[in-house]
Write a protein that holds these residues in place. Structure first.
Motif, PDB file in Angstrom:
ATOM      1  N   ARG A   1     -10.580  10.400  -5.234  1.00 41.59           N
ATOM      2  CA  ARG A   1     -10.730   9.405  -4.706  1.00 41.59           C
ATOM      3  C   ARG A   1     -12.083   8.637  -4.618  1.00 41.59           C
ATOM      4  O   ARG A   1     -13.138   9.342  -4.650  1.00 41.59           O
TER       5      ARG A   1
ATOM      6  N   ALA B   1      -7.942   7.038 -11.946  1.00 41.89           N
ATOM      7  CA  ALA B   1      -8.742   5.951 -12.361  1.00 41.89           C
ATOM      8  C   ALA B   1      -8.284   5.066 -13.771  1.00 41.89           C
ATOM      9  O   ALA B   1      -8.710   5.532 -14.598  1.00 41.89           O
TER      10      ALA B   1
ATOM     11  N   GLU C   1      -7.240   2.838  -8.362  1.00 45.87           N
ATOM     12  CA  GLU C   1      -7.051   4.160  -8.015  1.00 45.87           C
ATOM     13  C   GLU C   1      -5.316   4.383  -8.145  1.00 45.87           C
ATOM     14  O   GLU C   1      -4.831   4.349  -7.119  1.00 45.87           O
TER      15      GLU C   1
END
Length: 589
Positions: A25, A253, A277
């Motif tokens: 994240r 990503a 994301e």
């Protein structure tokens, strides 16, 4: 068989526990600005990440669209490599457009969607190609730094031999003088070597086909160590390195495009990345203070460039993308190795088919591997390669220019296997067992492309390898198939092979052409889509220092920069290009 393990030692593999610098994240990153941002944690990207973070003053972020390689059994067990693609979470699951010269067929086109990229899903062959290949690169781009001799320190920097898992004596299977030093034999191995003695003129034994002089039949060298796969993720991002405080890796990503970082005079400065994301999430931006390094591979790199407005301005405007830099070579010049499978039925039950159809045997083999990293599963799917030039008595090069890099470069590769390795096995083979020689055209004259037809950056690219569109390619493939038949006709195989080859009914050129067009596929070795060219040349995408032409702050380091596909599997070339690229980047800063 013996194993080559890229760069790092077995200790790093076994100790692979801490993964603190790899996050999933954006909020777990320490910031949104780094000295270097690398797009793609694949074969090349992880080399760059490792080498740049040797300097504690350089902060590096790697953006990876795929998943972690941790505890992915099919990626760890060498023999399970065919199970990683296609149609899995570890593959981008691309397909080609219909291939006109392959009877309109659409082919799967695997690319790694996992930490380590394609080095985590490939068949692990480590083949450098010929010295001619690299000397041709140096000549094409007018930079001797890419020549065979000048790259030798980088080959040694990348590779490290480890003993085979079965501890057998490797004397006579490779030449230690041409390698850096900081399995289990299959039942066909003896027959392969015997063939080199029975037919030495066409199939001479070569002690080490990675010496730069590749012609002949030799033992496969593979990125396997301690009985399991070595990828760029397990080596260059091993625990000695991945926990460096100046290195971070962000998974999931997916990059949409790269952007101008600030207004500049002259060439645009592009060091900002826009990504999500996971597809569907909010767009994020991260900026490199020094350089942005694009390492998304021969499909991903041109895809990102085109979506960023870097490419053929006319084509981009036509589909609604605002051009940033007119660079018509982006996505063009794609070259790849087509191959055809030739198989013979044999009178043995000690082949891959037994492992793949017998659940009891398979369970026992896996248990052995889990407990001790030994047994049949420590091998890949082939122990030998052969590197063959088209016989001089053919007329191919009376009509066409020889496409090879030089006289010591093969036109055809044999990948020699103890059976069919892909699962599920074909339903029509019953309890039959096979000997397989796959023939690949190593010197394709055909060129394809990676293009886009949408403003959606996450729409899949249009992949057109354009296989066998050049007449010399199909002529070389014909001769490769005929050569494979001669190989299998050696006395060594007389009491082993029980039926003619799967292509034996095709003898004329026309008949062989139809076999080839109806069955050829890809070895998945695409290169050239962001090709390197001389400084100042009005073609190509990067200069010999791998800087993108017409912009500032952007370099490309992956297989896409190779101007022509080498006469070998592309993993080794990608590693060595990345090793030299890392030094070029360091010298700039």
């Amino acid at each position: 068989m013996y194993f080559l393990f890229s760069y790092l030692c077995l200790v790093d593999l076994i100790a692979f526990q801490s993964f603190a610098a790899v996050v999933e994240r954006v909020k777990d990153l320490p910031g949104l600005e780094y000295d270097f941002v690398i797009i793609g944690a694949g074969t090349a990207g992880n080399v760059i990440a490792n080498r740049l973070t040797e300097n504690i003053h350089h902060s590096v972020l790697v953006l990876e669209a795929g998943v972690s390689n941790k505890e992915v059994l099919n990626s760890e067990v060498p023999f399970f490599c065919p199970r990683l693609t296609p149609n899995t979470a570890f593959d981008w699951n691309y397909t080609t457009i219909p291939q006109q010269s392959l009877n309109g067929r659409i082919l799967a086109y695997p690319r790694g969607h996992i930490l380590g990229g394609s080095s985590s899903i490939n068949f692990m062959a480590y083949t450098r190609g010929s010295a001619d290949d690299y000397n041709r690169y140096a000549k094409l781009v007018k930079d001797s730094g890419w020549s065979w001799d000048r790259l030798q320190p980088y080959f040694r920097k990348n590779e490290k031999f480890t003993p085979p898992a079965d501890h057998h004596n490797t004397r006579g299977q490779f030449n230690p003088s041409v390698h850096g030093f900081d399995g289990i034999n299959s039942p066909i191995d003896r027959r392969v070597i015997q063939t080199t003695m029975e037919l030495p003129h066409e199939f001479p034994f070569n002690l080490d086909t990675n010496s730069g002089h590749q012609l002949g039949v030799g033992w496969t060298q593979s990125t396997i160590g301690g009985g399991q796969r070595s990828s760029s993720a397990t080596s260059y991002l091993g625990p000695r390195f991945v926990n460096r405080r100046n290195l971070h890796v962000l998974l999931h990503a997916q990059v949409a495009r790269i952007l101008r970082t600030k207004p500049t005079h002259g060439d645009p400065d592009v060091r900002t990345v826009e990504f999500t994301e996971g597809v569907g999430g909010p767009m994020r931006r991260i900026t490199a203070r020094k350089e942005l390094i694009l390492s998304a591979g021969s499909v991903g790199t041109p895809h990102i460039l085109l979506n960023s407005g870097i490419g053929n301005s006319h084509d981009l405007s036509r589909i609604g993308i605002k051009p940033l830099v007119h660079l018509p070579s982006v996505g063009q010049n794609l070259s790849d190795h087509p191959f055809v499978v030739n198989q013979w039925e044999v009178n043995s039950s000690d082949t891959f088919e037994t492992i793949n159809r017998n659940a009891t045997v398979a369970a026992a083999d896996l248990q052995q591997w889990m407990q001790s990293r030994t047994g049949p599963l420590v091998d890949g799917t082939f122990n030998h390669n052969a590197w063959i030039r088209v016989p001089k008595n053919t007329t191919i090069f009376d009509r066409f220019r020889d496409p090879s890099a030089g006289p010591n470069t093969a036109h055809v590769e044999f990948v020699i296997s103890n059976g069919l390795s892909h699962v599920p096995l074909p339903t029509n083979i019953g309890n039959m067992s096979f000997f397989v020689v796959s023939t690949a055209v190593l010197t394709p004259a055909s060129r394809g492309s990676i293009t886009i037809n949408s403003t959606n950056p996450f729409a899949p690219p249009l992949i057109n390898p354009n296989f066998l569109s050049s007449e010399p390619d199909i002529a070389i493939m014909r001769e490769g198939i005929r050569s494979a038949r001669r190989f299998a006709a050696a006395p060594a195989w007389a009491d082993y092979i029980t039926s003619p080859s799967s292509t034996s009914n095709s003898t004329t050129d026309a008949e062989l052409d139809e076999v080839i067009r109806s069955s050829a596929s890809s070895f998945f070795h695409p290169v050239g889509t962001a090709g390197m060219s001389p400084r100042g040349a009005d073609y190509g995408v990067v200069d010999p220092d791998l800087r993108v032409k017409g912009v500032k702050g952007l370099r490309i380091v992956d297989a896409s920069v190779l101007p022509i596909v080498p006469a070998g599997h592309t993993q080794a070339a990608t590693y060595v290009f990345a090793e030299r690229a890392a030094d070029l980047i360091k010298e700039s800063w």
